[in-house]
Scaffold this motif. Structure first.
Motif, PDB file in Angstrom:
ATOM      1  N   ILE A  27      -3.593  -8.597  -1.366  1.00  0.00           N
ATOM      2  CA  ILE A  27      -4.052  -7.388  -2.044  1.00  0.00           C
ATOM      3  C   ILE A  27      -3.870  -7.514  -3.558  1.00  0.00           C
ATOM      4  CG2 ILE A  27      -3.617  -4.923  -2.368  1.00  0.00           C
ATOM      5  CD1 ILE A  27      -2.997  -4.729   0.583  1.00  0.00           C
ATOM      6  N   PRO A  41       0.843  -1.192   0.000  1.00  0.00           N
ATOM      7  CA  PRO A  41       0.000   0.000   0.000  1.00  0.00           C
ATOM      8  C   PRO A  41       0.881   1.245   0.000  1.00  0.00           C
ATOM      9  CG  PRO A  41       0.247  -0.786   2.218  1.00  0.00           C
ATOM     10  CD  PRO A  41       1.047  -1.729   1.346  1.00  0.00           C
ATOM     11  N   ALA A  57      -4.146  -0.374   4.389  1.00  0.00           N
ATOM     12  CA  ALA A  57      -4.415  -1.307   3.295  1.00  0.00           C
ATOM     13  C   ALA A  57      -5.879  -1.236   2.868  1.00  0.00           C
ATOM     14  CB  ALA A  57      -4.054  -2.728   3.720  1.00  0.00           C
ATOM     15  N   ARG A 102       0.706  -8.557   0.954  1.00  0.00           N
ATOM     16  CA  ARG A 102       0.879  -8.114  -0.432  1.00  0.00           C
ATOM     17  C   ARG A 102       0.224  -9.085  -1.403  1.00  0.00           C
ATOM     18  NH1 ARG A 102       4.361  -4.348  -2.180  1.00  0.00           N
ATOM     19  NH2 ARG A 102       4.844  -5.610  -4.010  1.00  0.00           N
TER      20      ARG A 102
END
Length: 208
Positions: free
Chosen positions: A169, A68, A92, A166
């Protein structure tokens, strides 16, 4: 001098904006600098004044959407009194909110997902990996601070937690962008983050 710098920055931003649309419509490999120059209303010489080549433009677009946003995390994680895990989760979640509504970010990430990293774009992949590694190290540092304060579960290392976040996302965004946006990215993404961060938390921290 200030007007000259402002004009140069305006031209640079116009080139990036034009490249974003051209790359999205034609694909990076199929697009040419002539296409970008025409869309931006500038000469190829103006492009070369600001960028070395098409790959250089592509990297600038890539750097516009870190996962992010580090700037939102950097200042707060040094605060001794802050709940670092809650802060990372909130940032996030905010990033997903922006992605769900920001068409520019959607275009840039779609370009990245569709890109063919062959021929003249092959060197870009290595640079992208370097940028990703820098972002991951920053997140590892943030999770490391949470661990040092007893908040991170022993089942996770700072490295594994940073990568899991990560991957989640990136997976969410890839699925959403490439397969018809079949779910609510912001709301379902936040729910997923909540479950993931629940796993991150040390049980003693939860009880406390």
């Amino acid at each position: 001098m200030r007007r000259t710098k402002a004009k140069a920055e305006e031209t640079r931003n116009r080139i990036l904006n034009a490249a974003e649309h051209v790359f999205f419509e034609k694909g990076v490999s199929n697009a040419t600098l002539e296409d970008v120059a025409s869309a931006a209303g500038v000469t190829r010489g103006a492009i070369y004044w600001h960028f070395q080549n098409k790959a250089d433009i592509f990297l600038e677009l890539y750097k516009a959407v870190p996962l992010p946003d580090e700037d939102l995390l950097r200042d707060e994680i040094e605060n001794v009194g802050i709940d670092i895990l809650a802060h990372i989760e909130a940032v996030a979640g905010d990033w997903l909110d922006v992605m769900a509504s920001d068409e520019q970010r959607q275009r840039i990430l779609t370009i990245l997902l569709r890109c063919d990293y062959t021929s003249d774009l092959a060197p870009v992949l290595g640079r992208q990996q370097e940028i990703d590694d820098e972002h991951t190290r920053f997140l590892e540092d943030a999770f490391g601070k949470a661990a040092s304060r007893g908040a991170l579960s022993g089942a996770w290392t700072p490295s594994s937690a940073a990568r899991a976040m990560r991957w989640m996302i990136k997976g969410l965004c890839s699925e959403w962008l490439l397969f018809g946006r079949r779910f609510d990215l912001a709301n379902e993404g936040r729910q997923g983050l909540s479950r993931l961060f629940g796993c991150f938390r040390c049980e003693d921290a939860l009880v406390g």
